[in-house]
Design an enzyme around this catalytic site. Structure first.
Site, short mmCIF file in Angstrom:
data_model
loop_
_atom_site.label_atom_id
_atom_site.label_comp_id
_atom_site.label_asym_id
_atom_site.label_seq_id
_atom_site.Cartn_x
_atom_site.Cartn_y
_atom_site.Cartn_z
N LYS A 29 -8.42 17.53 87.78
CA LYS A 29 -8.54 17.95 86.39
C LYS A 29 -9.21 19.32 86.40
O LYS A 29 -10.22 19.51 87.06
CB LYS A 29 -9.37 16.94 85.60
CG LYS A 29 -8.64 15.59 85.48
CD LYS A 29 -9.51 14.44 85.08
CE LYS A 29 -8.73 13.14 85.25
NZ LYS A 29 -9.53 12.00 85.60
N ASP A 57 -21.70 14.04 92.56
CA ASP A 57 -21.59 12.72 91.92
C ASP A 57 -22.82 11.86 92.21
O ASP A 57 -23.06 10.87 91.52
CB ASP A 57 -20.37 11.99 92.51
CG ASP A 57 -19.23 11.89 91.52
OD1 ASP A 57 -19.22 12.65 90.55
OD2 ASP A 57 -18.33 11.04 91.74
N GLY A 79 -11.48 4.03 87.10
CA GLY A 79 -10.33 4.89 87.37
C GLY A 79 -9.70 4.44 88.68
O GLY A 79 -9.83 3.27 89.06
N GLY A 132 -10.83 5.12 91.46
CA GLY A 132 -12.05 4.57 92.05
C GLY A 132 -12.84 4.02 90.87
O GLY A 132 -12.91 4.66 89.82
N GLU A 144 -15.84 15.02 82.90
CA GLU A 144 -16.67 15.56 83.99
C GLU A 144 -16.58 17.09 84.02
O GLU A 144 -17.55 17.76 84.37
CB GLU A 144 -16.21 14.96 85.33
CG GLU A 144 -16.52 13.48 85.45
CD GLU A 144 -15.50 12.71 86.28
OE1 GLU A 144 -14.29 12.74 85.92
OE2 GLU A 144 -15.89 12.08 87.27
N1 LIG Z 1 -2.18 3.12 80.14
C1 LIG Z 1 -2.90 2.79 81.20
N2 LIG Z 1 -3.36 1.53 81.36
C2 LIG Z 1 -4.10 1.20 82.44
N3 LIG Z 1 -4.42 2.06 83.42
C3 LIG Z 1 -4.00 3.31 83.30
C4 LIG Z 1 -3.22 3.76 82.21
N4 LIG Z 1 -2.96 5.09 82.41
C5 LIG Z 1 -3.56 5.45 83.57
N5 LIG Z 1 -4.19 4.38 84.11
C6 LIG Z 1 -4.93 4.30 85.37
O1 LIG Z 1 -5.90 5.35 85.43
C7 LIG Z 1 -5.95 5.83 86.77
C8 LIG Z 1 -6.47 7.24 86.79
O2 LIG Z 1 -7.81 7.24 86.39
P1 LIG Z 1 -8.67 8.57 86.47
O3 LIG Z 1 -10.06 8.18 86.13
O4 LIG Z 1 -8.05 9.62 85.63
O5 LIG Z 1 -8.41 8.96 87.97
P2 LIG Z 1 -9.26 9.44 89.20
O6 LIG Z 1 -9.90 8.22 89.74
O7 LIG Z 1 -8.29 10.11 90.11
O8 LIG Z 1 -10.30 10.40 88.66
C9 LIG Z 1 -4.52 5.73 87.26
O9 LIG Z 1 -4.47 5.58 88.65
C10 LIG Z 1 -4.03 4.50 86.57
O10 LIG Z 1 -4.21 3.38 87.42
C1 LIG Z 2 -16.14 8.53 93.50
C2 LIG Z 2 -14.74 8.22 93.15
O1 LIG Z 2 -14.22 7.23 93.54
O2 LIG Z 2 -14.13 9.11 92.32
P1 LIG Z 2 -12.66 9.01 91.68
O3 LIG Z 2 -12.64 7.73 90.89
O4 LIG Z 2 -12.56 10.22 90.82
O5 LIG Z 2 -11.68 8.98 92.79
MG LIG Z 3 -12.25 10.46 88.54
#
Ligand SMILES: Nc1ncnc2c1ncn2[C@@H]1O[C@H](COP(=O)(O)OP(=O)(O)O)[C@@H](O)[C@H]1O
Ligand SMILES: CC(=O)OP(=O)(O)O
Ligand SMILES: [Mg+2]
Length: 417
Positions: free
Chosen positions: A18, A158, A221, A223, A401
């Site tokens: 992002k 983090d 997310g 993670g 973030e």
């Molecule tokens: N409509 C949705 N319902 C449930 N989960 C979702 C939806 N849209 C996206 N996601 C989940 O959110 C995850 C991404 O979360 P995010 O916090 O943006 O990612 P990252 O961990 O890379 O920072 C995707 O891998 C997906 O599993």
């Molecule tokens: C710490 C960590 O898992 O971060 P992200 O969910 O952004 O992958």
């Molecule tokens: Mg993240």
């Protein structure tokens, strides 16, 4: 007139990157110019979005971008669009002076630092402790240095939100203390930049001072983690030495019996094929970080598909959904006790926490015994739109973030001299 500078925020997650561009002067609230992201890096084709706050002309939503396969190519694509964005006169890549980077593992760094040869070396030592994150983030720092001629790179960690305040009896693992110290083995905790943003927003929404605000916060997310925040300070969180501990994720196992891995594979300690000169990964780490989670169980890293499958009656998807809910509610119970039942709000953030109403409902149903419930006041959103009240003590907080780092940077005198 205070001097205005351009700040680029770079947030490399495990499945996404992002990027936001802000204009700010020292002590001011950063003004958003451009917001962009590449998501789905672990479920190709990746999707690219770009939106310019003031210019309707240069808006791209979820365009499939097959060429983008990692965080580096995602940053290149962003810079290409920045160059094509005619409305950014005087605000282009060449004018960016500060780039703030989310670095997942910051060890015991207690504050943000300028990325110099020395600090980069220190962070490199931590790379093996965040195998899905730190190397990719450092590659972005290098790329930013090459592509942005005026830039000073700054690292936001983090870990600091947690390492500042978690007590020794919580961060210590029951192991030989000499060995633990030598090998830097302790709980660090992650997603701290997000928790810091969530706390700030919750405090504003609840109109209570941070020192009197206690939260159980979920960052769900690719993670996923939970944190117990007492009087504005982290007292415990589910991730540990590495971002593997605690809740399961898209490709991560979360907490398991540590002996399990030796039963799963006979060569757990050999180097994995994905190991490189810079990043040493054992087969055990590769399995638990990259070949586990929902990806291993149902072949997708997208929790949206898990939710849909569960709706459609797919038993395998339902198992993943129920397993995730089970682990989340276990930590909510744990943290409710640690906070002595004094919880101002249970907060949901992260890609899953923000987008899946089904997941939130399933979790809240299971913790009704602790007094959490949903009500009809949804739509009761605060003025900046980041917080929605879902129930008397349940908040949905759209984490940011990128803003958190830019905001901290704008307030930090060290970076404006
Ligand atoms: N409509 C949705 N319902 C449930 N989960 C979702 C939806 N849209 C996206 N996601 C989940 O959110 C995850 C991404 O979360 P995010 O916090 O943006 O990612 P990252 O961990 O890379 O920072 C995707 O891998 C997906 O599993
Ligand atoms: C710490 C960590 O898992 O971060 P992200 O969910 O952004 O992958
Ligand atoms: Mg993240």
């Amino acid at each position: 007139m205070p001097r205005t500078r351009l700040i680029l925020s770079v947030n490399a997650g495990s499945s996404s990157i992002k990027l936001s561009l802000y204009s700010a002067s020292f002590g001011s609230t950063p003004v958003l110019l451009v917001k962009s992201s590449v998501s789905g890096l672990t479920s190709p084709p990746a999707k690219f979005s770009y939106s310019n706050n003031g210019n309707k002309g240069h808006n791209i939503e979820d365009r499939e971008s097959g060429d983008v396969t990692d965080q580096g190519s995602a940053l290149e694509l962003f810079l290409k669009h920045l160059g094509q964005d005619d409305s950014l006169k005087g605000h282009g890549a060449g004018e960016i002076e500060l780039a703030v980077h989310r670095i997942v593992h910051g060890g015991l760094f207690s504050e943000a630092v300028v990325l110099s040869k020395e600090t980069i070396q220190e962070i490199e030592h931590l790379t093996d402790l965040a195998p899905l994150h730190n190397a990719a983030a450092l590659a972005l720092v290098k790329l930013a240095t090459q592509r942005l001629p005026k830039v000073v790179n700054i690292a936001y960690f983090d870990t600091t939100f947690h390492t500042r305040s978690i007590s020794p009896h919580v961060y210590t693992y029951p192991l030989d203390p000499g060995m633990a110290q030598k090998k830097m083995i302790r709980k660090y905790g992650f997603h701290g930049i997000s928790y810091s943003f969530v706390l700030r927003e919750a405090v504003e929404f609840l109109q209570k001072p941070a020192e009197e605000t206690s939260l159980i916060s979920l960052h769900l997310g690719s993670g996923a983690s939970a944190a117990a925040i007492r009087n504005g300070k982290s007292i415990d969180t589910t991730m540990g030495l590495t971002p593997l501990e605690g809740l399961p994720g898209a490709t991560r196992s979360g907490s398991i019996d540590p002996c399990l891995v030796f039963h799963y594979t006979s060569n757990a300690s050999s180097l994995a094929r994905s190991s490189t000169k810079e990043l040493h990964i054992s087969i055990a780490e590769d399995i638990l970080n990259k070949q586990a989670g929902w990806y291993s169980m149902v072949g997708t890293t997208d929790f949206g598909k898990v939710v849909q499958g569960t709706h459609d009656g797919d038993e395998k998807m339902k198992l993943v959904f129920d397993l995730f809910v089970d682990r989340i509610v276990g930590y909510i119970g744990n943290y409710f006790v640690k906070l002595g039942g004094k919880v101002d709000a249970l907060t949901f953030s992260g890609g899953i926490g923000e987008r899946s109403e089904d997941l939130r409902r399933a979790v809240i149903d299971k913790v009704a015994c602790l007094g959490f419930k949903l009500d009809d006041s949804s739509g009761n959103t605060d003025s900046n739109g980041a917080v929605t009240r879902l129930g008397p003590k349940v908040l949905l907080i759209k984490t940011n973030e990128e803003f958190e780092m830019a905001q901290e940077c704008a307030q930090d005198k060290r970076f404006w001299e």
